[in-house]
Design an enzyme around this catalytic site. Sequence first.
Site, PDB file in Angstrom:
ATOM      1  N   HIS A   1       0.856  -1.192   0.000  1.00 41.77           N
ATOM      2  CA  HIS A   1       0.000   0.000   0.000  1.00 41.77           C
ATOM      3  C   HIS A   1       0.889   1.238   0.000  1.00 41.77           C
ATOM      4  O   HIS A   1       1.931   1.246   0.633  1.00 41.77           O
ATOM      5  CB  HIS A   1      -0.898   0.018   1.255  1.00 41.77           C
ATOM      6  CG  HIS A   1      -2.064   0.931   1.118  1.00 41.77           C
ATOM      7  ND1 HIS A   1      -1.967   2.288   1.327  1.00 41.77           N
ATOM      8  CD2 HIS A   1      -3.342   0.686   0.742  1.00 41.77           C
ATOM      9  CE1 HIS A   1      -3.146   2.842   1.114  1.00 41.77           C
ATOM     10  NE2 HIS A   1      -4.000   1.897   0.753  1.00 41.77           N
TER      11      HIS A   1
ATOM     12  N   ASP B   1      -7.976  -5.194  -0.074  1.00 37.66           N
ATOM     13  CA  ASP B   1      -8.445  -6.074  -1.164  1.00 37.66           C
ATOM     14  C   ASP B   1      -8.106  -7.538  -0.945  1.00 37.66           C
ATOM     15  O   ASP B   1      -8.616  -8.399  -1.659  1.00 37.66           O
ATOM     16  CB  ASP B   1      -7.838  -5.600  -2.495  1.00 37.66           C
ATOM     17  CG  ASP B   1      -8.406  -4.242  -2.877  1.00 37.66           C
ATOM     18  OD1 ASP B   1      -7.675  -3.253  -2.795  1.00 37.66           O
ATOM     19  OD2 ASP B   1      -9.602  -4.193  -3.201  1.00 37.66           O
TER      20      ASP B   1
HETATM   21  C1  SDX Z   1      -6.269   0.158  -2.912  1.00 42.18           C
HETATM   22  O1  SDX Z   1      -4.388   4.679  -2.082  1.00 42.18           O
HETATM   23  C2  SDX Z   1      -5.351   4.068  -1.418  1.00 42.18           C
HETATM   24  O2  SDX Z   1      -5.750   4.444  -0.357  1.00 42.18           O
HETATM   25  C3  SDX Z   1      -5.927   2.858  -2.167  1.00 42.18           C
HETATM   26  C4  SDX Z   1      -6.952   2.030  -1.385  1.00 42.18           C
HETATM   27  C5  SDX Z   1      -8.231   2.805  -1.114  1.00 42.18           C
HETATM   28  O3  SDX Z   1      -8.939   2.435  -0.169  1.00 42.18           O
HETATM   29  O4  SDX Z   1      -8.567   3.691  -1.959  1.00 42.18           O
HETATM   30  O5  SDX Z   1      -6.376   1.594  -0.157  1.00 42.18           O
HETATM   31  C6  SDX Z   1      -7.397   0.789  -2.197  1.00 42.18           C
HETATM   32  O6  SDX Z   1      -6.018   0.522  -4.036  1.00 42.18           O
HETATM   33  C7  SDX Z   1      -5.421  -0.860  -2.185  1.00 42.18           C
HETATM   34  C8  SDX Z   1      -4.213  -1.357  -3.048  1.00 42.18           C
HETATM   35  C9  SDX Z   1      -4.775  -2.445  -3.981  1.00 42.18           C
HETATM   36  N1  SDX Z   1      -3.724  -2.825  -4.970  1.00 42.18           N
HETATM   37  C10 SDX Z   1      -3.071  -4.001  -4.877  1.00 42.18           C
HETATM   38  O7  SDX Z   1      -3.230  -4.827  -3.981  1.00 42.18           O
HETATM   39  C11 SDX Z   1      -2.111  -4.259  -6.036  1.00 42.18           C
HETATM   40  C12 SDX Z   1      -0.804  -4.816  -5.486  1.00 42.18           C
HETATM   41  N2  SDX Z   1      -0.091  -3.754  -4.756  1.00 42.18           N
HETATM   42  C13 SDX Z   1       0.885  -2.979  -5.453  1.00 42.18           C
HETATM   43  O8  SDX Z   1       0.739  -2.854  -6.825  1.00 42.18           O
HETATM   44  C14 SDX Z   1       1.380  -1.744  -4.706  1.00 42.18           C
HETATM   45  O9  SDX Z   1       1.689  -2.153  -3.435  1.00 42.18           O
HETATM   46  C15 SDX Z   1       0.497  -0.516  -4.636  1.00 42.18           C
HETATM   47  C16 SDX Z   1       0.001  -0.110  -5.978  1.00 42.18           C
HETATM   48  C17 SDX Z   1      -0.668  -0.770  -3.755  1.00 42.18           C
HETATM   49  C18 SDX Z   1       1.323   0.605  -4.030  1.00 42.18           C
HETATM   50  O10 SDX Z   1       2.282   0.939  -4.957  1.00 42.18           O
HETATM   51  P1  SDX Z   1       3.467   1.978  -4.622  1.00 42.18           P
HETATM   52  O11 SDX Z   1       3.241   2.683  -3.330  1.00 42.18           O
HETATM   53  O12 SDX Z   1       3.685   2.806  -5.844  1.00 42.18           O
HETATM   54  O13 SDX Z   1       4.671   1.040  -4.337  1.00 42.18           O
HETATM   55  P2  SDX Z   1       5.732   0.622  -5.416  1.00 42.18           P
HETATM   56  O14 SDX Z   1       5.035   0.072  -6.623  1.00 42.18           O
HETATM   57  O15 SDX Z   1       6.684   1.766  -5.593  1.00 42.18           O
HETATM   58  O16 SDX Z   1       6.452  -0.607  -4.666  1.00 42.18           O
HETATM   59  C19 SDX Z   1       7.534  -0.376  -3.749  1.00 42.18           C
HETATM   60  C20 SDX Z   1       8.349  -1.669  -3.816  1.00 42.18           C
HETATM   61  C21 SDX Z   1       8.748  -2.056  -5.240  1.00 42.18           C
HETATM   62  O17 SDX Z   1       9.899  -2.859  -5.143  1.00 42.18           O
HETATM   63  P3  SDX Z   1      11.377  -2.121  -5.355  1.00 42.18           P
HETATM   64  O18 SDX Z   1      11.312  -1.388  -6.690  1.00 42.18           O
HETATM   65  O19 SDX Z   1      11.527  -1.170  -4.168  1.00 42.18           O
HETATM   66  O20 SDX Z   1      12.369  -3.258  -5.329  1.00 42.18           O
HETATM   67  O21 SDX Z   1       7.533  -2.768  -3.336  1.00 42.18           O
HETATM   68  C22 SDX Z   1       7.314  -3.690  -4.408  1.00 42.18           C
HETATM   69  C23 SDX Z   1       7.622  -2.958  -5.686  1.00 42.18           C
HETATM   70  O22 SDX Z   1       8.023  -3.862  -6.701  1.00 42.18           O
HETATM   71  N3  SDX Z   1       5.902  -4.087  -4.312  1.00 42.18           N
HETATM   72  C24 SDX Z   1       5.448  -5.315  -4.508  1.00 42.18           C
HETATM   73  C25 SDX Z   1       4.077  -5.249  -4.261  1.00 42.18           C
HETATM   74  N4  SDX Z   1       3.735  -3.997  -3.936  1.00 42.18           N
HETATM   75  C26 SDX Z   1       4.877  -3.273  -3.982  1.00 42.18           C
HETATM   76  N5  SDX Z   1       6.067  -6.464  -4.876  1.00 42.18           N
HETATM   77  C27 SDX Z   1       5.281  -7.562  -4.985  1.00 42.18           C
HETATM   78  N6  SDX Z   1       3.939  -7.582  -4.737  1.00 42.18           N
HETATM   79  C28 SDX Z   1       3.304  -6.446  -4.381  1.00 42.18           C
HETATM   80  N7  SDX Z   1       2.010  -6.461  -4.145  1.00 42.18           N
END
Ligand code: SDX
Length: 430
Positions: free
Chosen positions: A306, A363
């Site tokens: 998140h 989720d």
């Molecule tokens: C919602 O914003 C809100 O409040 C949203 C929400 C709401 O109520 O409105 O809470 C609802 O959207 C919840 C999130 C639902 N999405 C998912 O579950 C999809 C999976 N999660 C990710 O795609 C991610 O964690 C996000 C999109 C939720 C957050 O993305 P960020 O903050 O941009 O984080 P990032 O992509 O920069 O990741 C940071 C690191 C990266 O690795 P490095 O480049 O540092 O090596 O963490 C890794 C990412 O690759 N990473 C994950 C991951 N989430 C982040 N790796 C594997 N699996 C994951 N789920």
Amino acid sequence: MSDKATLTLDGEQYDLPLVIGSEDEPAIDISSLRARTGYITLDPGYANTGSCQSSITYIDGEKGILRYRGIPIEQFANGPNFIEVVWLLICGHLPTTEEYTDFARDLTLHANLDEGMKSHFDSFPRTAPPMAVLSSMINTLSCFHPELLELEDTEQFRMAAARLISKIRTIAAYAYRHSTGQPYIYPDPHQRYVHNFLHMMFSQPYDQYVCDDLVRDALNLILILHADHEQNCSTSTVRMVASSGANLFTSCSAGVGALWGPLHGGANVAVMNMLEEIHKGNMTPEAYVNLAKDKESGVRLMGFGHRVYKDFDPRAKVLREVAERLFSQPGKKDPLLDIARKLEEIALQDPYFIERKLYPNVDFYSGIILRTIGIPTSMFTVIFAMGRLPGWIAHWWEQRRDANSRISRPRQIYTGNGLTDYVEMPSRKI
Ligand code: SDX
């Protein structure tokens, strides 16, 4: 805490004022930065940038805190119905008995759609994604209520809010009924909000849907937990559209579009697909987690991570308890919950997830619960939109009444061609 920030640029020092929120969140006010220094800031995804000041929802991502108008969401876990929380978010206080009774009556009175809207549903192909139908039908709704396009006062705003909150159920249910070739079921004025929605989704002309209290309460809580989440992608979209002076309906319709993305509201569907993939035996939970850690795979552990929460999403904790309660019922066992628990257990012990502070988000469990209460996967994100609608409405109104509000128009850093002349077509060469 200091009372200003000092920036040193090209040998010059600039003092920038601070803004401190009611929960002591500090911010540097950079609204004069470009005028004074010629510089802008750059923050892709706005991870470090506040777009507004808001009094609706407070989140502390490090501590896993989420409060609606100051009330911790854990206090909604066993009690109020969604409509009380709708009023709280939109009006800023919990409704008195009289306010609640009047509001609930208004929702009942306005659950029906203009008969003219049905032909719009019929014009969609059966395979139309429900989120596409929802987004367009919220805009269509405004064509049948032109009197609610310009909201001059609180009374008119609350009337428009009540229409939207009431009718989104009917629009969502009709989108589903059309996609499955079933007749539309009129709202039942004797049923309360959630039961009436389930009635329109699952009743037949000859057979009234019987609503199980567990199902009703689980869906009621899911709507409450999704009701607002400060400046998430879809709510920020609603505020961006509102900042141009656009009406409430089209602003919320834009929010539906943003919520549809698999990284945002579409994640609950992606979680189910992930669990199903593992359940079919195509991959073990361990193998899936390893794939999610591999950047090259393009796979993510959906429902994990998140932007704001760097500990458990408090909503995921509440939903995990709901899931455990639901599946402890006879005959309600779901192998997907066992897989979800296994994925959570593996990930929470894995350095990759621990170092990045990736925990289950809202989720991760919502999809399993929705499937168990009979909601088809195609409707999961629509349910999220139904829950989030009061948050969008509350932020739209806050944005529109903010005396400091200006049209949202971010800057950029240009990286394209330098000065280039136009060349007549015959002279052009690749
Ligand atoms: C919602 O914003 C809100 O409040 C949203 C929400 C709401 O109520 O409105 O809470 C609802 O959207 C919840 C999130 C639902 N999405 C998912 O579950 C999809 C999976 N999660 C990710 O795609 C991610 O964690 C996000 C999109 C939720 C957050 O993305 P960020 O903050 O941009 O984080 P990032 O992509 O920069 O990741 C940071 C690191 C990266 O690795 P490095 O480049 O540092 O090596 O963490 C890794 C990412 O690759 N990473 C994950 C991951 N989430 C982040 N790796 C594997 N699996 C994951 N789920």
